[in-house]
Design an enzyme around this catalytic site. Structure first.
Site, PDB file in Angstrom:
ATOM      1  N   LEU A   1       0.818  -1.218   0.000  1.00 20.09           N
ATOM      2  CA  LEU A   1       0.000   0.000   0.000  1.00 20.09           C
ATOM      3  C   LEU A   1       0.854   1.273   0.000  1.00 20.09           C
ATOM      4  O   LEU A   1       1.876   1.356   0.676  1.00 20.09           O
ATOM      5  CB  LEU A   1      -0.917  -0.002   1.228  1.00 20.09           C
ATOM      6  CG  LEU A   1      -1.862  -1.206   1.341  1.00 20.09           C
ATOM      7  CD1 LEU A   1      -2.740  -1.065   2.587  1.00 20.09           C
ATOM      8  CD2 LEU A   1      -2.727  -1.367   0.092  1.00 20.09           C
ATOM      9  N   HIS A   2       0.396   2.242  -0.779  1.00 15.50           N
ATOM     10  CA  HIS A   2       1.043   3.554  -0.825  1.00 15.50           C
ATOM     11  C   HIS A   2      -0.038   4.627  -0.691  1.00 15.50           C
ATOM     12  O   HIS A   2      -1.218   4.300  -0.503  1.00 15.50           O
ATOM     13  CB  HIS A   2       1.871   3.701  -2.110  1.00 15.50           C
ATOM     14  CG  HIS A   2       1.091   3.382  -3.359  1.00 15.50           C
ATOM     15  ND1 HIS A   2       0.027   4.140  -3.794  1.00 15.50           N
ATOM     16  CD2 HIS A   2       1.215   2.364  -4.255  1.00 15.50           C
ATOM     17  CE1 HIS A   2      -0.459   3.620  -4.912  1.00 15.50           C
ATOM     18  NE2 HIS A   2       0.238   2.530  -5.205  1.00 15.50           N
TER      19      HIS A   2
ATOM     20  N   GLY B   1      -1.598   6.340  -2.776  1.00 13.83           N
ATOM     21  CA  GLY B   1      -2.722   6.198  -3.709  1.00 13.83           C
ATOM     22  C   GLY B   1      -3.810   5.315  -3.099  1.00 13.83           C
ATOM     23  O   GLY B   1      -4.989   5.671  -3.087  1.00 13.83           O
ATOM     24  N   HIS B   2      -3.394   4.164  -2.564  1.00  9.71           N
ATOM     25  CA  HIS B   2      -4.348   3.275  -1.891  1.00  9.71           C
ATOM     26  C   HIS B   2      -4.969   3.985  -0.684  1.00  9.71           C
ATOM     27  O   HIS B   2      -6.165   3.885  -0.445  1.00  9.71           O
ATOM     28  CB  HIS B   2      -3.635   2.013  -1.372  1.00  9.71           C
ATOM     29  CG  HIS B   2      -3.005   1.163  -2.437  1.00  9.71           C
ATOM     30  ND1 HIS B   2      -1.651   1.012  -2.558  1.00  9.71           N
ATOM     31  CD2 HIS B   2      -3.549   0.409  -3.424  1.00  9.71           C
ATOM     32  CE1 HIS B   2      -1.381   0.186  -3.566  1.00  9.71           C
ATOM     33  NE2 HIS B   2      -2.512  -0.190  -4.119  1.00  9.71           N
TER      34      HIS B   2
ATOM     35  N   GLN C   1      -4.984 -12.502 -12.931  1.00 11.09           N
ATOM     36  CA  GLN C   1      -4.810 -11.311 -13.763  1.00 11.09           C
ATOM     37  C   GLN C   1      -3.372 -11.116 -14.233  1.00 11.09           C
ATOM     38  O   GLN C   1      -3.065 -10.125 -14.893  1.00 11.09           O
ATOM     39  CB  GLN C   1      -5.341 -10.066 -13.045  1.00 11.09           C
ATOM     40  CG  GLN C   1      -4.500  -9.598 -11.872  1.00 11.09           C
ATOM     41  CD  GLN C   1      -5.170  -8.466 -11.122  1.00 11.09           C
ATOM     42  OE1 GLN C   1      -6.223  -8.646 -10.517  1.00 11.09           O
ATOM     43  NE2 GLN C   1      -4.580  -7.278 -11.143  1.00 11.09           N
TER      44      GLN C   1
ATOM     45  N   GLY D   1      -9.082   3.543  -8.229  1.00 11.90           N
ATOM     46  CA  GLY D   1      -8.303   4.718  -8.610  1.00 11.90           C
ATOM     47  C   GLY D   1      -8.359   4.987 -10.108  1.00 11.90           C
ATOM     48  O   GLY D   1      -8.358   4.051 -10.919  1.00 11.90           O
ATOM     49  N   GLN D   2      -8.372   6.251 -10.459  1.00 10.67           N
ATOM     50  CA  GLN D   2      -8.305   6.667 -11.867  1.00 10.67           C
ATOM     51  C   GLN D   2      -6.962   6.274 -12.488  1.00 10.67           C
ATOM     52  O   GLN D   2      -6.815   6.198 -13.692  1.00 10.67           O
ATOM     53  CB  GLN D   2      -8.522   8.192 -11.943  1.00 10.67           C
ATOM     54  CG  GLN D   2      -8.404   8.816 -13.311  1.00 10.67           C
ATOM     55  CD  GLN D   2      -9.424   8.268 -14.306  1.00 10.67           C
ATOM     56  OE1 GLN D   2     -10.478   7.771 -13.922  1.00 10.67           O
ATOM     57  NE2 GLN D   2      -9.096   8.340 -15.586  1.00 10.67           N
TER      58      GLN D   2
ATOM     59  N   VAL E   1      -3.031   9.759  -7.362  1.00 15.12           N
ATOM     60  CA  VAL E   1      -2.103  10.368  -6.402  1.00 15.12           C
ATOM     61  C   VAL E   1      -0.695  10.218  -6.971  1.00 15.12           C
ATOM     62  O   VAL E   1      -0.309   9.145  -7.435  1.00 15.12           O
ATOM     63  CB  VAL E   1      -2.215   9.697  -5.017  1.00 15.12           C
ATOM     64  CG1 VAL E   1      -1.199  10.276  -4.045  1.00 15.12           C
ATOM     65  CG2 VAL E   1      -3.632   9.857  -4.470  1.00 15.12           C
TER      66      VAL E   1
ATOM     67  N   MET F   1       1.879   7.290  -8.371  1.00 13.38           N
ATOM     68  CA  MET F   1       2.294   6.254  -7.413  1.00 13.38           C
ATOM     69  C   MET F   1       1.830   4.888  -7.891  1.00 13.38           C
ATOM     70  O   MET F   1       0.736   4.752  -8.438  1.00 13.38           O
ATOM     71  CB  MET F   1       1.710   6.552  -6.044  1.00 13.38           C
ATOM     72  CG  MET F   1       2.365   7.736  -5.405  1.00 13.38           C
ATOM     73  SD  MET F   1       1.968   7.812  -3.673  1.00 13.38           S
ATOM     74  CE  MET F   1       2.829   9.318  -3.254  1.00 13.38           C
TER      75      MET F   1
HETATM   76  P1  AMP Z   1      -3.466  -2.203  -6.945  1.00 13.12           P
HETATM   77  O1  AMP Z   1      -3.066  -2.587  -5.562  1.00 13.12           O
HETATM   78  O2  AMP Z   1      -2.343  -1.692  -7.770  1.00 13.12           O
HETATM   79  O3  AMP Z   1      -4.305  -3.264  -7.622  1.00 13.12           O
HETATM   80  O4  AMP Z   1      -4.440  -0.959  -6.791  1.00 13.12           O
HETATM   81  C1  AMP Z   1      -5.564  -1.007  -5.960  1.00 13.12           C
HETATM   82  C2  AMP Z   1      -6.402   0.230  -6.221  1.00 13.12           C
HETATM   83  O5  AMP Z   1      -5.641   1.394  -5.934  1.00 13.12           O
HETATM   84  C3  AMP Z   1      -6.848   0.351  -7.686  1.00 13.12           C
HETATM   85  O6  AMP Z   1      -8.185   0.799  -7.725  1.00 13.12           O
HETATM   86  C4  AMP Z   1      -5.899   1.371  -8.230  1.00 13.12           C
HETATM   87  O7  AMP Z   1      -6.424   2.102  -9.320  1.00 13.12           O
HETATM   88  C5  AMP Z   1      -5.694   2.272  -7.029  1.00 13.12           C
HETATM   89  N1  AMP Z   1      -4.451   3.029  -7.163  1.00 13.12           N
HETATM   90  C6  AMP Z   1      -3.213   2.535  -7.422  1.00 13.12           C
HETATM   91  N2  AMP Z   1      -2.320   3.538  -7.558  1.00 13.12           N
HETATM   92  C7  AMP Z   1      -3.007   4.685  -7.390  1.00 13.12           C
HETATM   93  C8  AMP Z   1      -2.653   6.072  -7.425  1.00 13.12           C
HETATM   94  N3  AMP Z   1      -1.411   6.480  -7.658  1.00 13.12           N
HETATM   95  N4  AMP Z   1      -3.625   6.981  -7.195  1.00 13.12           N
HETATM   96  C9  AMP Z   1      -4.904   6.580  -6.963  1.00 13.12           C
HETATM   97  N5  AMP Z   1      -5.304   5.300  -6.916  1.00 13.12           N
HETATM   98  C10 AMP Z   1      -4.378   4.362  -7.124  1.00 13.12           C
END
Ligand code: AMP
Length: 283
Positions: free
Chosen positions: A33-34, A36-37, A61, A147-148, A176, A184
């Site tokens: 997690l960062h 963005g999450h 996936q 996230g977008q 983010v 991120m």
């Molecule tokens: P992931 O763990 O990469 O599958 O991402 C989980 C959720 O976090 C997804 O809906 C992503 O679109 C969102 N996400 C990942 N990176 C960002 C970011 N930099 N800003 C906003 N949302 C994010």
């Protein structure tokens, strides 16, 4: 905060919460997690009585040559971050719990899932749609947060939930970024120092594209300029740069209402994605 690995157990807890009239927000993630999450988690915390964060590196996936095995995993660190944000439950199922032997049902969002990232990553969005559908059925959330950053994923999930009448409100939150503009991503840790420095070009190119669209340039001109900027960086390999309609992902020439400009670029072995929505009127 509870960490739950078992589907039956989380269903029992959430069914009790629902019977008490509590709303449930889910933030599906693959962990590492960062910020963005965390922005999604904060919004879910604000909107709902109960917040569930799922952490599941979904094997379905990933392509056979992709990074499933080496994808960053750190439950301890993630749990600390979730606790700090007031998360109620981390759903952390083992692969066997989500895909028991004999599993053979998949969700395909036709057309949308085979273009752009779906063209370079065959089967990726089938895996994403399937795991998100499963999570929706397990958690039965009032709202789900995405996230977008993963623009195509967001469009596909919205389409899936509307086509299949899933009773969940889908919320898409802004990208983010790091201070220098890099979006991120859990995969940014793969970048070496030089690649990390070069990767800044992606957000710079998207900012340039916005200016160009607003000054009346068409998609072809904008994409040419953007790819020129990116190609100047050593080691950058463009997968695609596309200007599409933000709902249906069809190609568009000029900004009338809005345009979604998406790109995927490899720096070394790391494939990065980024995007921007550009509206017709200056905003
Ligand atoms: P992931 O763990 O990469 O599958 O991402 C989980 C959720 O976090 C997804 O809906 C992503 O679109 C969102 N996400 C990942 N990176 C960002 C970011 N930099 N800003 C906003 N949302 C994010």
């Amino acid at each position: 905060m509870k960490v739950i690995r078992n589907i039956k157990k989380i269903k029992t807890i959430l069914s009790k919460a629902r019977s008490e009239g509590r709303t449930i927000g889910i933030v599906p993630t693959m962990g590492a997690l960062h910020q963005g999450h965390l922005s999604l988690i904060r919004r879910a915390r604000h909107d709902n009585d109960l917040v569930v964060v799922s952490i599941f590196v979904n094997p379905v996936q990933f392509g056979p040559k992709e990074d499933f095995k080496k994808y960053p995993r750190d439950l301890k660190k993630d749990a600390l971050a979730c606790r700090k944000e007031g998360v109620d439950i981390i759903f952390y199922p083992p692969v066997k719990e989500m895909y028991p032997s004999g599993f053979r049902t998949y969700v395909e969002v036709e057309g949308l899932s085979t273009v752009l990232c779906g063209a370079s990553r065959p089967g990726h969005f089938k895996g994403v749609a399937t795991v998100v559908a499963k999570l929706f059925n397990i958690i039965l959330p009032s709202r789900a947060y995405f996230g977008q950053k993963d623009a195509q994923q967001a469009i596909i999930i919205k389409k899936m939930s509307s086509d299949l009448n899933m009773p969940v409100e889908i919320k898409i939150l802004p990208i983010v970024r790091e201070k220098d503009g890099l979006a991120m991503s859990s995969r940014n840790v793969y970048l070496n120092k030089e690649e990390r420095a070069n990767a800044v070009i992606l957000s710079q190119a998207l900012a340039k594209a916005k200016k160009m669209f607003h000054s009346g340039k068409n998609s072809r001109e904008v994409i040419l300029a953007v790819s020129g900027m990116i190609k100047e960086k050593k080691g950058a390999k463009i997968d695609y740069i596309c200007a599409v309609d933000p709902q249906g992902l069809g190609p568009v020439k000029n900004v009338k209402n809005s345009i979604l400009l998406l790109l995927a670029v490899k720096f070394g072995k790391t494939r990065l994605i980024d995007n921007i929505i550009i509206h017709g009127k200056k905003n």
